[in-house]
Design an enzyme around this catalytic site. Structure first.
Site, short mmCIF file in Angstrom:
data_model
loop_
_atom_site.label_atom_id
_atom_site.label_comp_id
_atom_site.label_asym_id
_atom_site.label_seq_id
_atom_site.Cartn_x
_atom_site.Cartn_y
_atom_site.Cartn_z
N ALA A 126 23.27 -73.10 37.62
CA ALA A 126 23.49 -72.67 38.85
C ALA A 126 22.61 -71.90 39.81
O ALA A 126 21.21 -71.38 39.20
CB ALA A 126 24.65 -71.23 38.45
N ASP A 127 22.65 -72.00 41.14
CA ASP A 127 21.46 -71.27 41.93
C ASP A 127 21.92 -70.04 42.02
O ASP A 127 21.01 -69.28 42.26
CB ASP A 127 21.68 -72.14 43.37
CG ASP A 127 21.06 -73.53 43.40
OD1 ASP A 127 20.37 -73.95 42.28
OD2 ASP A 127 21.49 -74.32 44.31
N GLY A 128 23.18 -69.60 41.77
CA GLY A 128 23.45 -68.44 41.88
C GLY A 128 24.77 -68.08 41.35
O GLY A 128 25.63 -68.65 41.12
N ARG A 199 25.04 -77.21 49.17
CA ARG A 199 25.53 -76.16 47.94
C ARG A 199 27.10 -75.78 48.37
O ARG A 199 27.46 -75.89 49.32
CB ARG A 199 24.76 -74.76 47.80
CG ARG A 199 23.38 -74.90 47.73
CD ARG A 199 23.08 -75.35 46.37
NE ARG A 199 21.63 -75.52 46.02
CZ ARG A 199 21.03 -76.60 46.24
NH1 ARG A 199 21.35 -77.93 46.89
NH2 ARG A 199 19.65 -76.57 45.92
#
Length: 232
Positions: A126-128, A199
């Site tokens: 995950a990027d965030g 994204r």
């Protein structure tokens, strides 16, 4: 960037001192990041069983660490890598897995539903990780989670706790721009609009478990518990 630049040296010291402090903090963050990946890799091992097939999407250092650790533990499994268009990050991950002698198959992105009946679990980075318990990650993660959910396949997320953020996106267009250049290999007429978003947002109801490095999550964290763990 927030961690590295959080130092008074940038305002109150000379250039060389500030430069030294930035490098020092960057190296420290690298150590924190590596330690987090190792913790997550160890926590997730009980979920990888002999003979399983794991679908991965995009290139994630922490996902690679999880799979590398499983291979070092002599577990027998295979991995399906999506190609990850247009960045083709799946090619990079498949190359790394091949170096580890992990059986790996490369899929075109549109073959996810076609192959899902062969998959035992989905593992993504995950990027965030947002306050709702959902994740922001490489484009295509959401649709993979939807297919997995419809076929009762677990979706595991491996993400370092410093990626937890006080964001609460309401839909796919509520995240701000993250754009990229896309090369289709053929000329695109100027009148044709191209989706350049990089994204997407996967809501928590399509995620099974989050592997992270928080002390209070020895066997993973349920997506809906993220809001209690978000660091300000």
């Amino acid at each position: 960037m927030r961690y590295v630049t959080r130092t008074s040296a940038l305002e109150y010291e000379d250039f060389n001192s500030a430069r030294y402090r930035l490098i020092e903090r960057a190296e420290k963050f690298g150590e924190i990041s590596y330690k987090a990946r190792r913790i997550i890799a160890m926590l997730s091992q009980d979920f990888i069983f002999d003979g399983c097939t794991i679908l991965v999407h995009g290139f994630s250092r922490v996902v690679l660490e999880v799979l590398k650790t499983a291979a070092e533990n002599k577990k027998h499994f295979r991995v399906f890598c999506t190609e990850g268009r247009p960045d083709r990050t799946g090619l990079r991950l498949s190359n790394e897995l091949a170096k580890l002698d992990v059986p790996v198959k490369l899929l075109i992105d549109s073959a996810v539903a076609y192959t899902m009946d062969e998959v035992d679990m989905v593992l993504v980075g995950a990027d965030g990780v947002v306050e709702s318990g959902g994740i922001i990650n490489m484009m295509g993660t959401y649709q993979i989670a939807l297919v997995s959910h419809s076929m009762n396949k677990p979706v595991y997320v491996a993400a370092e706790s410093y990626k937890f953020a006080r964001l609460y996106p309401l839909d796919q267009k509520d995240m701000g721009p993250a754009l990229r250049t896309i090369d289709f290999g053929v000329p695109i007429p100027s009148k044709v609009e191209v989706e350049k978003s990089a994204r997407d947002y996967t809501p928590p109801q399509y995620l099974t478990l989050l592997f992270t490095d928080l002390d209070g999550a020895p066997y993973g964290l349920g997506p809906y518990a993220v809001s209690e763990s978000v660091v300000f």
